[in-house]
Design a protein around this motif. Structure first.
Motif, PDB file in Angstrom:
ATOM      1  N   PHE A  57       0.855  -1.189   0.000  1.00  0.00           N
ATOM      2  CA  PHE A  57       0.000   0.000   0.000  1.00  0.00           C
ATOM      3  C   PHE A  57       0.889   1.237   0.000  1.00  0.00           C
ATOM      4  O   PHE A  57       1.840   1.342   0.776  1.00  0.00           O
ATOM      5  N   ILE A  58       0.558   2.183  -0.892  1.00  0.00           N
ATOM      6  CA  ILE A  58       1.324   3.418  -1.019  1.00  0.00           C
ATOM      7  C   ILE A  58       0.531   4.567  -0.408  1.00  0.00           C
ATOM      8  O   ILE A  58      -0.593   4.855  -0.837  1.00  0.00           O
ATOM      9  N   TRP A 108      -5.240   0.429   5.313  1.00  0.00           N
ATOM     10  CA  TRP A 108      -3.789   0.246   5.194  1.00  0.00           C
ATOM     11  C   TRP A 108      -3.292  -0.979   5.949  1.00  0.00           C
ATOM     12  O   TRP A 108      -2.348  -1.650   5.529  1.00  0.00           O
ATOM     13  N   PHE A 109      -3.932  -1.304   7.069  1.00  0.00           N
ATOM     14  CA  PHE A 109      -3.458  -2.392   7.940  1.00  0.00           C
ATOM     15  C   PHE A 109      -3.646  -3.765   7.307  1.00  0.00           C
ATOM     16  O   PHE A 109      -3.114  -4.756   7.815  1.00  0.00           O
ATOM     17  N   TYR A 152      -2.499  -4.685   4.463  1.00  0.00           N
ATOM     18  CA  TYR A 152      -1.392  -4.940   3.544  1.00  0.00           C
ATOM     19  C   TYR A 152      -0.133  -5.352   4.305  1.00  0.00           C
ATOM     20  O   TYR A 152       0.101  -4.903   5.423  1.00  0.00           O
ATOM     21  N   ASP A 153       0.675  -6.188   3.658  1.00  0.00           N
ATOM     22  CA  ASP A 153       1.918  -6.634   4.293  1.00  0.00           C
ATOM     23  C   ASP A 153       2.956  -5.525   4.357  1.00  0.00           C
ATOM     24  O   ASP A 153       3.771  -5.473   5.278  1.00  0.00           O
ATOM     25  N   TYR A 154       2.947  -4.659   3.352  1.00  0.00           N
ATOM     26  CA  TYR A 154       3.927  -3.573   3.275  1.00  0.00           C
ATOM     27  C   TYR A 154       3.194  -2.253   3.078  1.00  0.00           C
ATOM     28  O   TYR A 154       2.270  -2.160   2.268  1.00  0.00           O
ATOM     29  N   VAL A 155       3.609  -1.222   3.817  1.00  0.00           N
ATOM     30  CA  VAL A 155       3.014   0.101   3.699  1.00  0.00           C
ATOM     31  C   VAL A 155       4.153   1.112   3.554  1.00  0.00           C
ATOM     32  O   VAL A 155       5.015   1.230   4.436  1.00  0.00           O
TER      33      VAL A 155
END
Length: 210
Positions: A123-124, A161-162, A164-167
């Motif tokens: 997530f960006i 956002w939470f 996703y594995d990567y933020v």
């Protein structure tokens, strides 16, 4: 790496946070990464080619694919349906190809359900909502009403956002792109994606009878 399984890379973000620019640069820099070709019920736009930009389907054909469980995920977007066919994704994984998805939170959850650990969800985030609005206005393509709608939708999307594995925070494009590339490289090295490792380990530990 030989015999590596592919990755399903998801880039999600609010409109204006930079995922499209990052996606284009990833594919330009790495020939093993390609964008997933979605199926859609909308008509082709000028210059779009069936099977290259989208798989353009009739409503009846889309209905058939839903009934036969041929989509990994699908959703309504602005009165038309879009979906990701399963079989091309499975074939890409077998061939060690990395497929990039530009989808929202709901689509990501559907892919997690369908493919589990094959997925790399990223997530960006924008550095701030003020900066996000500035970027949207800087496009000079949207009306005031559209920009307002995109900002409201951004708030809802950021709330997931939470999941996703990567933020990552895209306050510097080059840095954010570099971080995405590092994530992809690390995921490619995971043992679950390297079916050659058990054979190699056996060769290392097994010795001929003396």
């Amino acid at each position: 790496m030989k015999n590596r399984r592919g990755l399903l890379i998801v880039l999600s973000s609010p409109s204006g946070a930079g995922k499209s620019s990052i996606s284009r640069q990833l594919m330009a820099d790495d020939s093993n990464i390609t964008m997933s070709i979605s199926a859609t019920t909308r008509a082709p736009r000028p210059g779009e080619v069936d099977g290259v930009h989208y798989h353009f389907l009739s409503d009846a054909e889309f209905d058939r694919m839903i009934e036969e469980d041929e989509f990994a995920e699908w959703a309504y977007v602005f009165d038309h349906r879009y979906g990701s066919p399963k079989e091309p994704i499975k074939e890409a994984l077998r061939q060690g190809k990395d497929i990039l998805f530009d989808i929202d939170w709901q689509g990501t959850q559907a892919l997690v359900y369908a493919f589990g650990h094959e997925l790399v969800p990223i997530f960006i985030l924008p550095p701030s909502m003020d900066e996000l609005e500035k970027r949207l206005r800087g496009r000079n393509t949207d009306s005031e009403a559209v920009i307002t709608g995109r900002m409201h939708r951004a708030e809802r999307e950021i709330g997931h956002w939470f999941s996703y594995d990567y933020v990552l925070v895209n306050d510097d494009f080059d840095q954010c792109l570099s971080e995405v590339k590092q994530i992809i490289q690390a995921e490619r090295l995971k043992k679950i994606r390297r079916p050659d490792l058990p054979r190699l380990v056996r060769q290392l530990v097994e010795r001929p009878n003396e």
